[in-house]
Design an enzyme around this catalytic site. Structure first.
Site, PDB file in Angstrom:
ATOM      1  N   PHE A 146       0.837  -1.196   0.000  1.00  0.00           N
ATOM      2  CA  PHE A 146       0.000   0.000   0.000  1.00  0.00           C
ATOM      3  C   PHE A 146       0.873   1.247   0.000  1.00  0.00           C
ATOM      4  O   PHE A 146       1.767   1.391   0.836  1.00  0.00           O
ATOM      5  CB  PHE A 146      -0.943  -0.018   1.201  1.00  0.00           C
ATOM      6  CG  PHE A 146      -1.900  -1.174   1.163  1.00  0.00           C
ATOM      7  CD1 PHE A 146      -2.885  -1.242   0.192  1.00  0.00           C
ATOM      8  CD2 PHE A 146      -1.800  -2.216   2.076  1.00  0.00           C
ATOM      9  CE1 PHE A 146      -3.758  -2.321   0.132  1.00  0.00           C
ATOM     10  CE2 PHE A 146      -2.665  -3.295   2.026  1.00  0.00           C
ATOM     11  CZ  PHE A 146      -3.650  -3.345   1.050  1.00  0.00           C
ATOM     12  N   GLU A 147       0.581   2.160  -0.925  1.00  0.00           N
ATOM     13  CA  GLU A 147       1.397   3.348  -1.120  1.00  0.00           C
ATOM     14  C   GLU A 147       0.597   4.621  -0.895  1.00  0.00           C
ATOM     15  O   GLU A 147       0.954   5.700  -1.368  1.00  0.00           O
ATOM     16  CB  GLU A 147       2.017   3.303  -2.513  1.00  0.00           C
ATOM     17  CG  GLU A 147       2.857   2.043  -2.705  1.00  0.00           C
ATOM     18  CD  GLU A 147       3.466   1.943  -4.087  1.00  0.00           C
ATOM     19  OE1 GLU A 147       3.650   2.987  -4.728  1.00  0.00           O
ATOM     20  OE2 GLU A 147       3.766   0.815  -4.509  1.00  0.00           O
ATOM     21  N   ALA A 148      -0.513   4.477  -0.163  1.00  0.00           N
ATOM     22  CA  ALA A 148      -1.339   5.606   0.250  1.00  0.00           C
ATOM     23  C   ALA A 148      -2.037   5.180   1.539  1.00  0.00           C
ATOM     24  O   ALA A 148      -1.989   4.009   1.935  1.00  0.00           O
ATOM     25  CB  ALA A 148      -2.350   5.971  -0.830  1.00  0.00           C
TER      26      ALA A 148
END
EC number: 3.2.1.14
Length: 330
Positions: free
Chosen positions: A154-156
């Site tokens: 996950f990058e948010a």
């Protein structure tokens, strides 16, 4: 690579790698993972970009899957029977196949509640996990092929990921047919902003694929010949593994761009990466190397074989390589 069918060509190249069961050797430290793989032990397929997409089912995007995959009617869930056959072939050759969830285009933001998170985990399990006769109506992208676990990338900001990940672990533990793995791919700054809730929330991960690129703590800031590292922070992640992680035996993988174009910053040549590997081997949590991604590694000569050689020389084992074809966020 022009088609996901070519997963088999990677396996043919790397079939000489000897592994423990299912490729990922959690106690070992010579694993190579690649987003897909060759001289490689773990192959995460990237990405499932939505857990509950159109039609109420997951959405997967392998970027260059091409004609072999067609969406199920009324959904964005691709039916990829060829990938299913390739998965089974790879598993027979000792490779661990994970499905990576998230990536740069994931935008669901997690779940509204813990109950929704548990339901999301159950949906993924039904879609990609063991085939159950009681769930004959479930749409399965890979038909009867069963992946070996999930990788969380996950990058948010995401919500309620602790109950989601814990439910996956509960489902793993209840299934006795084989071993399943739970991994994550945080960025190298510690604590990772988007994965902190899971990492410090009692979730038992088998391995962490740390992205040592696109950040100040990246591989490009490793100081050759120095016994201490001020910026490259593997030592900090080793401390996490031993003192914070719910699983004290979690393995920490060095995540590396597989070529100059694979990341905005952090790429280093194979010879320098070998030096990083030798330094990181001094930490007991070291588990191997992750590369982003297979298409980049394929175009970079003997990069992967040089890394695998360095790992094997010291009885380190996992190389993890991801397959996505293209990912703008890495």
């Amino acid at each position: 690579m022009s088609s996901v069918k070519n997963i088999l060509s990677f396996v043919a190249l790397f079939a000489g790698v000897k592994t423990a069961y299912a490729g990922l050797n959690s106690p070992g430290h010579n694993n190579v993972a690649i987003y897909w793989g060759a001289d490689v032990d773990v192959i995460p397929l990237a990405f499932a970009v939505s857990i509950k997409g159109p039609g109420g089912v997951p959405q997967i995007n392998f970027s260059n899957q091409g004609d072999p995959c067609k969406p199920f009617p009324g959904t964005d869930l691709l039916h990829c029977p060829q990938i299913g056959e390739d998965i089974k072939t790879c598993q027979k050759k000792g490779k661990t196949i994970l499905l990576s969830i998230g990536g740069a285009t994931y935008s669901e933001g997690g779940f509204r509640s813990a109950e929704d998170a548990v339901a999301g985990a159950n949906l993924l399990w039904d879609t990609f996990g063991p085939v159950k006769s009681s769930n004959s109506s479930v749409l399965r992208p890979f038909d009867d092929a069963v992946i070996d676990g999930f990788d969380l990338d996950f990058e948010a900001t995401v919500l309620n990921m602790v109950p989601f990940a814990k439910q996956l672990r509960t489902l793993y533990d209840a299934e006795k047919s084989k071993t399943f793995y739970l991994t994550a791919a945080p960025q190298c700054p510690y604590p990772d902003l988007y994965n902190k809730e899971m990492l410090e929330g009692g979730v038992k991960f088998d391995a962490l694929f740390i992205q040592f690129y696109n950040n100040f703590c990246g591989l490009n800031n490793f100081v050759l010949g120095s016994q201490s590292q001020d910026k490259f922070n593997f030592a900090e992640w080793d401390n996490f593994a031993k003192k914070v992680s719910a699983n004290p035996d979690v393995k920490i993988m060095v995540g590396a761009p597989a070529n100059k174009g694979a990341a905005s910053s952090g790429y280093i040549d194979a010879q320098t990466l070998v030096s990083v590997i030798n330094w990181s081997k001094t930490f007991s949590s070291f588990g191997g190397v992750m590369m982003w991604d297979a298409s980049q590694a394929w175009a970079n000569g003997n990069f992967t074989s040089a890394v695998k050689g360095a790992l094997s020389a010291g009885n380190s084992r996992v190389v993890r390589m991801s397959y996505a074809g293209y990912h703008s966020g890495y």
